[in-house]
Write a protein that holds these residues in place. Structure first.
Motif, PDB file in Angstrom:
ATOM      1  N   GLU A  10      -2.611  -5.936   7.644  1.00  0.00           N
ATOM      2  CA  GLU A  10      -3.026  -6.120   6.252  1.00  0.00           C
ATOM      3  C   GLU A  10      -1.989  -7.041   5.635  1.00  0.00           C
ATOM      4  OE1 GLU A  10      -4.462  -2.003   4.607  1.00  0.00           O
ATOM      5  OE2 GLU A  10      -3.085  -1.673   6.266  1.00  0.00           O
ATOM      6  N   GLU A 152      -5.464  -9.543  -0.633  1.00  0.00           N
ATOM      7  CA  GLU A 152      -5.116  -8.727   0.537  1.00  0.00           C
ATOM      8  C   GLU A 152      -6.119  -9.013   1.636  1.00  0.00           C
ATOM      9  OE1 GLU A 152      -4.320  -4.485   0.140  1.00  0.00           O
ATOM     10  OE2 GLU A 152      -4.780  -4.172   2.259  1.00  0.00           O
ATOM     11  N   GLU A 212       1.273   3.100  10.190  1.00  0.00           N
ATOM     12  CA  GLU A 212       1.288   1.852   9.423  1.00  0.00           C
ATOM     13  C   GLU A 212       2.719   1.522   9.051  1.00  0.00           C
ATOM     14  OE1 GLU A 212      -1.323   1.880   6.052  1.00  0.00           O
ATOM     15  OE2 GLU A 212      -0.648  -0.084   5.341  1.00  0.00           O
ATOM     16  N   LYS A 263       0.249   9.609   5.694  1.00  0.00           N
ATOM     17  CA  LYS A 263      -0.755   8.657   5.240  1.00  0.00           C
ATOM     18  C   LYS A 263      -1.634   9.283   4.157  1.00  0.00           C
ATOM     19  CE  LYS A 263      -3.531   5.096   5.430  1.00  0.00           C
ATOM     20  NZ  LYS A 263      -3.098   3.805   4.927  1.00  0.00           N
TER      21      LYS A 263
HETATM   22 MG    MG Z   1      -4.557  -0.171   3.819  1.00  0.00          MG
END
Ligand code: MG
Ligand code: ADP
Length: 479
Positions: A10, A152, A212, A263
């Motif tokens: 991302e 994004e 992430e 998350k």
């Molecule tokens: Mg995301």
């Protein structure tokens, strides 16, 4: 067991608009803290956001460049969360209906091409910044960045190694800079990456649980952070553990990732359409207008350089890395009329090397394309040798004068008069009887010594092929 990494990125691209996405405040970087946030960016009651058309234009430009579908009617949503650098208590973003839909980008790696899917790209506003360094035991808040437009860009989980991830990131970086929608400055945070990483047994279809890694802001660190994370997950799984879905932080000093928070789920953010903003409706006419503004894209330019100039893939890749470099190269070819490979070599080796050493960008080159072309012409027509050309190049660099003027001024014209060269050869042979004797006695290596002496006597100006030929003949005649 053999493991296969699965990676999706991302990337937050800061759009190069003059003002913010929903207000007229300036986006310029580096102003004193809290001087560029207006009532709208601060989320004061009673103010209303107004969408900046320039940001939409840039998003559409990107969408067209990755051959994505442009959503005719997209919606801004509030993403609700609390953080000190977000005084409104929500970030305006896009959720279910992003402005840019599915597209793709080609990457090149080790002579292979691979198509990487782009899931979506959406417009959103940036938050402010928390400052820790200058405040002991406290946190400073700078809201200048609040409301800065971001695009994004979310990739499909199509990447299979840290190297592919970096190749994709570089390609995307190159593209947004080409498009003129981002300044590409990674130190200032104009291009930031979150990397999603999981591993699965090779051959397995289902994806593993991902972690992430947030905000990695250099190509080198992205590669290292992903590499570390892959190793960590494999070790964990092989020792019977399980990967937790969480957000992690990369620590470049220790070269490791650490857990930051578990998350969050989308529903934690209580997304809902922002009642202050109308849906974003984009007409076909607007799209066509933006399409006409598209420059030649890097991928197209790369293929054209291969075809039109017969360059090697690596050279075409390097020369199309930036639009400015590609333009420079093409101008050199056009003005000099020389072989494209000669031009490519000079731009990539001599010029780029000198620019690197001086810490300059191609746009700041002291040697203009016209002047480099002028120099190459004189190599091509044998006025100077390649070796002298390097000397002339340095002189152009220092003085800004053109090659012809400098060759004349410094008397650097190549000596091609064989009578003159022969005279010098005779002198050199006469001056070095010992070497001559050894050479005639079979020490062939000394040929190089004689060549060197002749070149030295002519200040490097004698035509090297002629020197070789004539010298050989003269020495052989004495055997
Ligand atoms: Mg995301
Ligand atoms: P979220 O909104 O929670 O961040 P998304 O579904 O939008 O999640 O995916 C975010 C990114 O994670 C995308 O780039 C996607 O390709 C990537 N991704 C999704 N699943 C995986 C996985 N199992 N392993 C690696 N990357 C993944």
């Amino acid at each position: 067991m053999e493991w296969e990494p699965v990676i999706g990125l991302e990337i937050h691209v800061q759009l190069k608009t003059k003002s913010k996405i929903f207000s007229g405040a300036s986006t310029a970087y580096g102003a004193p803290p809290n001087t560029q946030a207006c009532a709208i960016d601060l989320g004061m009651p009673g103010v209303l956001p107004v969408l900046n058309e320039a940001a939409v234009r840039m998003a559409v430009k990107f969408g067209l460049a990755v051959e994505a579908e442009i959503t005719p009617r997209s919606v801004f949503a509030r993403k609700n969360y609390f953080y000190p650098d977000l005084p409104k208590g929500y970030q305006i973003s896009q959720y279910e209906l992003p402005v840019v839909g599915k597209g793709h980008l080609m990457i090149h790696l080790d002579g292979r091409e691979k198509r990487i899917g782009i899931t979506r790209a959406h417009l959103e506003e940036d938050a402010g910044k928390s400052l820790h360094e200058d405040f002991q035991g406290m946190t400073g808040i700078d809201l200048n960045r609040a409301g800065t437009p971001l695009l994004e860009i979310v990739s499909e989980p199509d990447l299979r190694s840290p190297q592919e991830a970096v190749a994709y990131m570089k390609k995307l970086h190159q593209l947004v800079v080409y498009l003129g929608i981002c300044d590409g400055n990674m130190q200032e945070g104009s291009f930031r990456c979150d990397a999603n990483v999981s591993v699965r047994p090779k051959g397995e279809e289902a994806f593993g649980t991902r972690a992430e890694i947030k905000n990695v802001n250099s190509f080198r660190f992205v590669e290292r952070a992903i590499g570390y994370e892959i190793e960590r997950q494999i070790e964990l799984l092989e020792s019977g553990g399980a990967v937790v879905q969480e957000t992690r932080l990369y620590d470049a000093d220790k070269d490791e990732t650490r857990p930051m928070r578990t998350k969050e789920e989308a529903n934690d953010y209580r997304y809902f359409p922002d009642p202050d903003l109308l849906p974003l409706v984009i007409s076909g006419e607007f799209i066509e207008q933006v399409r006409r503004e598209l420059p030649e894209l890097p991928e197209a330019k790369y293929h054209r350089f291969l075809d039109q100039y017969g360059l090697k893939p690596y050279d075409a890749e390097v020369l199309t890395a930036s639009q400015a470099l590609a333009d420079y190269f093409e101008e050199v070819v056009k003005r000099s009329g020389c072989d494209a490979k000669l031009c490519a070599n000079w731009v990539m080796v001599e010029l780029s090397g000198a620019l690197n050493k001086a810490g300059l960008d191609i746009t700041q080159s002291p040697v203009s394309a016209a002047n480099l072309a002028g120099l190459l012409k004189r190599i091509a027509d044998d006025t100077i040798s390649g070796k002298i050309a390097k000397q002339v190049f340095e002189l152009i660099w220092e003085s800004g004068k053109d090659a012809d003027t400098l060759i004349e001024e410094k008397g650097l014209k190549q000596i091609t008069d064989s009578g003159e060269i022969e005279k010098i050869i005779d002198q050199v042979i006469a001056d070095n009887p010992k070497q001559l004797e050894q050479y005639l006695g079979g020490k062939d290596k000394l040929f190089g010594f004689f060549v060197g002496q002749v070149m030295k006597a002519t200040g490097g100006k004698a035509n090297p092929q002629q020197v070789n030929q004539l010298l050989k003949a003269k020495l052989e005649a004495r055997r």
